[in-house]
Write a protein that holds these residues in place. Structure first.
Motif, PDB file in Angstrom:
ATOM      1  N   PRO A 379      36.311  28.054  46.805  1.00 34.74           N
ATOM      2  CA  PRO A 379      37.555  28.458  46.146  1.00 34.74           C
ATOM      3  C   PRO A 379      38.540  27.330  45.932  1.00 34.74           C
ATOM      4  O   PRO A 379      39.550  27.493  45.237  1.00 34.74           O
ATOM      5  N   GLY A 380      38.275  26.150  46.528  1.00 34.44           N
ATOM      6  CA  GLY A 380      39.243  25.063  46.468  1.00 34.44           C
ATOM      7  C   GLY A 380      40.318  25.248  47.514  1.00 34.44           C
ATOM      8  O   GLY A 380      40.269  26.154  48.352  1.00 34.44           O
ATOM      9  N   ALA A 381      41.321  24.411  47.437  1.00 32.74           N
ATOM     10  CA  ALA A 381      42.404  24.482  48.421  1.00 32.74           C
ATOM     11  C   ALA A 381      43.322  25.663  48.130  1.00 32.74           C
ATOM     12  O   ALA A 381      43.596  25.963  46.962  1.00 32.74           O
ATOM     13  N   PRO A 382      43.822  26.336  49.167  1.00 35.15           N
ATOM     14  CA  PRO A 382      44.749  27.447  48.940  1.00 35.15           C
ATOM     15  C   PRO A 382      46.095  26.946  48.439  1.00 35.15           C
ATOM     16  O   PRO A 382      46.525  25.832  48.755  1.00 35.15           O
ATOM     17  N   VAL A 383      46.761  27.770  47.653  1.00 33.98           N
ATOM     18  CA  VAL A 383      48.107  27.465  47.179  1.00 33.98           C
ATOM     19  C   VAL A 383      49.089  27.701  48.317  1.00 33.98           C
ATOM     20  O   VAL A 383      49.028  28.723  49.006  1.00 33.98           O
ATOM     21  N   THR A 384      49.985  26.764  48.508  1.00 32.70           N
ATOM     22  CA  THR A 384      51.091  26.968  49.442  1.00 32.70           C
ATOM     23  C   THR A 384      52.385  26.927  48.639  1.00 32.70           C
ATOM     24  O   THR A 384      52.523  26.143  47.697  1.00 32.70           O
ATOM     25  N   GLY A 385      53.326  27.763  48.994  1.00 34.74           N
ATOM     26  CA  GLY A 385      54.566  27.817  48.235  1.00 34.74           C
ATOM     27  C   GLY A 385      54.459  28.745  47.048  1.00 34.74           C
ATOM     28  O   GLY A 385      53.568  29.601  46.965  1.00 34.74           O
ATOM     29  N   ASN A 386      55.371  28.583  46.105  1.00 29.83           N
ATOM     30  CA  ASN A 386      55.511  29.486  44.967  1.00 29.83           C
ATOM     31  C   ASN A 386      54.510  29.132  43.866  1.00 29.83           C
ATOM     32  O   ASN A 386      54.671  28.147  43.149  1.00 29.83           O
ATOM     33  N   ALA A 387      53.479  29.956  43.714  1.00 26.20           N
ATOM     34  CA  ALA A 387      52.450  29.689  42.706  1.00 26.20           C
ATOM     35  C   ALA A 387      52.997  29.768  41.290  1.00 26.20           C
ATOM     36  O   ALA A 387      52.449  29.162  40.370  1.00 26.20           O
ATOM     37  N   TYR A 388      54.095  30.522  41.092  1.00 20.86           N
ATOM     38  CA  TYR A 388      54.669  30.660  39.749  1.00 20.86           C
ATOM     39  C   TYR A 388      55.208  29.329  39.226  1.00 20.86           C
ATOM     40  O   TYR A 388      55.247  29.094  38.018  1.00 20.86           O
ATOM     41  N   GLU A 389      55.645  28.462  40.139  1.00 17.82           N
ATOM     42  CA  GLU A 389      56.296  27.216  39.738  1.00 17.82           C
ATOM     43  C   GLU A 389      55.325  26.042  39.651  1.00 17.82           C
ATOM     44  O   GLU A 389      55.737  24.923  39.366  1.00 17.82           O
ATOM     45  N   MET A 390      54.051  26.298  39.884  1.00 19.65           N
ATOM     46  CA  MET A 390      53.069  25.223  39.899  1.00 19.65           C
ATOM     47  C   MET A 390      52.282  25.170  38.599  1.00 19.65           C
ATOM     48  O   MET A 390      52.133  26.168  37.902  1.00 19.65           O
ATOM     49  N   GLU A 391      51.762  23.998  38.301  1.00 25.72           N
ATOM     50  CA  GLU A 391      50.842  23.855  37.191  1.00 25.72           C
ATOM     51  C   GLU A 391      49.431  24.133  37.697  1.00 25.72           C
ATOM     52  O   GLU A 391      49.018  23.606  38.725  1.00 25.72           O
ATOM     53  N   HIS A 392      48.709  24.954  36.952  1.00 20.95           N
ATOM     54  CA  HIS A 392      47.362  25.329  37.359  1.00 20.95           C
ATOM     55  C   HIS A 392      46.363  24.788  36.349  1.00 20.95           C
ATOM     56  O   HIS A 392      46.685  24.651  35.163  1.00 20.95           O
ATOM     57  N   PRO A 393      45.141  24.473  36.772  1.00 23.02           N
ATOM     58  CA  PRO A 393      44.125  23.981  35.845  1.00 23.02           C
ATOM     59  C   PRO A 393      43.918  24.946  34.682  1.00 23.02           C
ATOM     60  O   PRO A 393      44.041  26.168  34.841  1.00 23.02           O
ATOM     61  N   ALA A 394      43.598  24.418  33.527  1.00 21.50           N
ATOM     62  CA  ALA A 394      43.455  25.230  32.321  1.00 21.50           C
ATOM     63  C   ALA A 394      42.425  26.337  32.501  1.00 21.50           C
ATOM     64  O   ALA A 394      42.601  27.460  32.004  1.00 21.50           O
ATOM     65  N   GLU A 395      41.346  26.025  33.227  1.00 23.02           N
ATOM     66  CA  GLU A 395      40.277  27.022  33.369  1.00 23.02           C
ATOM     67  C   GLU A 395      40.688  28.207  34.234  1.00 23.02           C
ATOM     68  O   GLU A 395      40.002  29.236  34.247  1.00 23.02           O
ATOM     69  N   THR A 396      41.794  28.093  34.963  1.00 25.13           N
ATOM     70  CA  THR A 396      42.248  29.203  35.804  1.00 25.13           C
ATOM     71  C   THR A 396      43.317  30.060  35.133  1.00 25.13           C
ATOM     72  O   THR A 396      43.729  31.077  35.691  1.00 25.13           O
ATOM     73  N   GLN A 397      43.778  29.641  33.962  1.00 25.01           N
ATOM     74  CA  GLN A 397      44.812  30.416  33.277  1.00 25.01           C
ATOM     75  C   GLN A 397      44.258  31.772  32.838  1.00 25.01           C
ATOM     76  O   GLN A 397      43.163  31.858  32.279  1.00 25.01           O
ATOM     77  N   LEU A 398      45.005  32.819  33.083  1.00 23.79           N
ATOM     78  CA  LEU A 398      44.572  34.163  32.714  1.00 23.79           C
ATOM     79  C   LEU A 398      44.868  34.429  31.244  1.00 23.79           C
ATOM     80  O   LEU A 398      45.853  33.927  30.702  1.00 23.79           O
ATOM     81  N   PRO A 399      44.036  35.228  30.584  1.00 18.28           N
ATOM     82  CA  PRO A 399      44.339  35.623  29.207  1.00 18.28           C
ATOM     83  C   PRO A 399      45.718  36.247  29.110  1.00 18.28           C
ATOM     84  O   PRO A 399      46.173  36.937  30.034  1.00 18.28           O
ATOM     85  N   ARG A 400      46.389  36.008  28.006  1.00 21.07           N
ATOM     86  CA  ARG A 400      47.760  36.491  27.822  1.00 21.07           C
ATOM     87  C   ARG A 400      47.837  37.822  27.076  1.00 21.07           C
ATOM     88  O   ARG A 400      48.885  38.464  27.053  1.00 21.07           O
ATOM     89  N   THR A 401      46.734  38.213  26.448  1.00 21.58           N
ATOM     90  CA  THR A 401      46.723  39.475  25.701  1.00 21.58           C
ATOM     91  C   THR A 401      45.420  40.216  25.994  1.00 21.58           C
ATOM     92  O   THR A 401      44.428  39.621  26.441  1.00 21.58           O
ATOM     93  N   LEU A 402      45.415  41.498  25.705  1.00 26.03           N
ATOM     94  CA  LEU A 402      44.212  42.299  25.887  1.00 26.03           C
ATOM     95  C   LEU A 402      43.110  41.833  24.950  1.00 26.03           C
ATOM     96  O   LEU A 402      41.932  41.801  25.328  1.00 26.03           O
ATOM     97  N   MET A 403      43.460  41.453  23.724  1.00 27.10           N
ATOM     98  CA  MET A 403      42.455  40.985  22.774  1.00 27.10           C
ATOM     99  C   MET A 403      41.766  39.729  23.305  1.00 27.10           C
ATOM    100  O   MET A 403      40.541  39.589  23.219  1.00 27.10           O
ATOM    101  N   GLU A 404      42.558  38.800  23.827  1.00 28.96           N
ATOM    102  CA  GLU A 404      41.972  37.589  24.390  1.00 28.96           C
ATOM    103  C   GLU A 404      41.079  37.923  25.578  1.00 28.96           C
ATOM    104  O   GLU A 404      39.978  37.366  25.727  1.00 28.96           O
ATOM    105  N   ALA A 405      41.529  38.824  26.428  1.00 25.34           N
ATOM    106  CA  ALA A 405      40.745  39.205  27.603  1.00 25.34           C
ATOM    107  C   ALA A 405      39.435  39.870  27.194  1.00 25.34           C
ATOM    108  O   ALA A 405      38.380  39.629  27.800  1.00 25.34           O
ATOM    109  N   ALA A 406      39.488  40.720  26.165  1.00 27.02           N
ATOM    110  CA  ALA A 406      38.274  41.384  25.690  1.00 27.02           C
ATOM    111  C   ALA A 406      37.270  40.362  25.180  1.00 27.02           C
ATOM    112  O   ALA A 406      36.060  40.480  25.419  1.00 27.02           O
ATOM    113  N   GLY A 407      37.754  39.341  24.474  1.00 32.52           N
ATOM    114  CA  GLY A 407      36.867  38.298  23.988  1.00 32.52           C
ATOM    115  C   GLY A 407      36.233  37.494  25.108  1.00 32.52           C
ATOM    116  O   GLY A 407      35.056  37.138  25.048  1.00 32.52           O
ATOM    117  N   ARG A 408      37.028  37.214  26.155  1.00 32.43           N
ATOM    118  CA  ARG A 408      36.496  36.489  27.304  1.00 32.43           C
ATOM    119  C   ARG A 408      35.409  37.316  27.997  1.00 32.43           C
ATOM    120  O   ARG A 408      34.376  36.773  28.425  1.00 32.43           O
TER     121      ARG A 408
END
Length: 454
Positions: A379-408
């Motif tokens: 899983p890699g290293a655990p996040v410490t602190g506020n995950a909302y304020e951190m930059e995350h790798p592109a491959e971990t970004q969640l789809p922003r819409t249902l259409m995008e999620a359906a395609g994934r």
């Protein structure tokens, strides 16, 4: 005989006969997690216990508003909507608390329809766990709003200026649950009667919002209880001229509603997640399980954020994650590892909202975890602190819409391996349909913003 003692078709016939019932209720959950069913005469019920019965397969071919999908192949006008076979599940027998003396039995789709049946999908994932030597234990948590409104009044008001059963922000309020103690007691009693017992029930932070934690149990039983909890909470509320909603986010002014799942794997009566000597007391199995969940979350998100509205909740700062991340006792991550004793060590799958189909959400969460165990995903290293304020790798970004999620989901090789091509093709098409239906709508925001000025 008590409903919890019913295990076989003979048991089901016996309890119906003992109660002198003429009709029982049967139902099967559709793609959106809505229970579709009917009253069934006991003679028909007895025959169906052995050979199954026909149920119009349109239940798998329409959306939650009974509108027919135009982009699926399993059923449609091209097949003329024939009956599909469903089997009655005697072991799901429950007392119907709101219909004293009557009984409810859940069903599953069989034959070809079984490939896309939500309960069938979860059952096959849990069978995979069993083949790997694991038992899955799960506890669902639901947040939901309750209004002093009816199904008619919300429409008459245009869903605006709705009156919650209690005002303001007041989490864990002893005042609110004491004033409304009759409602709390009725809900607690209903859940005990219907074998979906609540471990904890309290006010959340928001006007008229509650959180219920259902008791931990085996995976399939937990999903059955979760699905019925959502339905019968609504039934109980509407019987007193109130309305309960499990929408992911009904208002921009109030927090969204989570549908979190706490889960663990067990082997031979011992936790497969606990290792006293491991980092954070996590076993290698647990690390790989979390690793699989994190890795596949962007691909499987459509199964746990299944509606257009689900994505209103997945924004920073609203107690919901925006990237596939994990942390130890960290409520800003999508996966919260909770280290404790051998009995209590678990992972909380926090990305799921209350609007998800519990069968599919759990299938996605467990299936991804098992995939991680099989492939020894770190899983890699655990996040410490506020995950909302951190930059995350592109491959971990969640789809922003249902259409995008359906395609994934549609393009996910792991999903096809876990759930089968028939399900992935059908379900991803239904989610694409859902967003296309949304895009036809002209929202109040657009009218307010553009009609006069632009």
């Amino acid at each position: 005989m008590e409903p919890r003692q019913v295990k076989t078709a003979a048991d089901a016939r016996r309890i119906v006969q003992e109660r002198g019932l003429r009709h029982v209720k049967v139902g099967v959950h559709d793609v959106d997690g809505v229970l579709r069913g009917k009253y069934l005469h006991v003679d028909k019920f007895s025959a169906a216990l052995d050979g199954g019965m026909g149920f119009c397969d349109v239940v798998l071919g329409w959306d939650s508003n009974d509108q027919l999908y135009d982009n699926v192949t399993y059923t449609g006008w091209h097949t003329a909507y024939p009956d599909a076979t469903v089997r009655i599940l005697p072991e799901t027998c429950r007392e119907i608390a709101t219909e004293p003396g009557n009984l409810l039995f859940l069903c599953e789709f069989a034959d070809k329809a079984e490939e896309i049946c939500p309960r069938g999908i979860l059952r096959r994932v849990l069978a995979k766990a069993q083949s790997m030597g694991f038992e899955v234990r799960v506890g669902f948590e639901y947040e939901f709003f309750v209004f002093a409104e009816t199904a008619f009044s919300i429409r008459e008001k245009g869903y605006r200026n709705l009156k919650p059963i209690s005002p303001g922000f007041f989490g864990y309020s002893m005042l609110r649950n004491s004033v409304l103690s009759d409602w709390y007691r009725d809900l607690l009693d209903l859940c005990e009667t219907m074998d979906m017992g609540i471990e904890g029930l309290h006010t959340e932070t928001g006007a008229g919002v509650l959180e219920a934690a259902l008791r931990v149990r085996d995976g399939l039983g937990a999903a059955d209880a979760a699905a019925l909890f959502k339905l019968y909470t609504k039934v109980l509320a509407q019987k007193r001229d109130w309305l309960a909603t499990f929408m992911a986010k009904w208002s921009k002014d109030w927090p969204g509603c989570g549908g979190h799942m706490h889960m663990s794997l067990w082997q031979s009566g011992k936790s497969a997640f606990f290792d006293e000597a491991g980092p954070q007391r996590m076993s290698e199995t647990m690390r790989h399980f979390v690793g699989g969940q994190r890795a596949l979350m962007p691909e499987l998100l459509a199964m746990v954020a299944s509606n257009v509205n689900s994505y209103r909740r997945l924004v920073p700062g609203f107690w919901a994650p925006t990237a596939a991340s994990w942390g130890v006792e960290n409520r800003t991550t999508s996966l919260r590892v909770i280290p404790g004793s051998a009995k209590s060590t678990r992972v909380e799958y926090r990305v799921a909202a209350a609007d998800a189909n519990p069968y599919l959400a759990l299938a996605a969460a467990v299936g991804a975890g098992l995939w991680g165990v099989e492939n020894k995903v770190d899983p890699g290293a655990p996040v410490t602190g506020n995950a909302y304020e951190m930059e995350h790798p592109a491959e971990t970004q969640l789809p922003r819409t249902l259409m995008e999620a359906a395609g994934r989901l549609e393009g996910s090789r792991a999903a096809r391996s876990l759930f089968g091509d028939s399900f992935v093709d059908h379900y991803s098409a239904t989610r694409e349909w859902e967003e296309r239906e949304f895009r036809k709508a002209i929202t109040e925001w657009e009218l307010d913003r553009y009609m006069e000025i632009i």
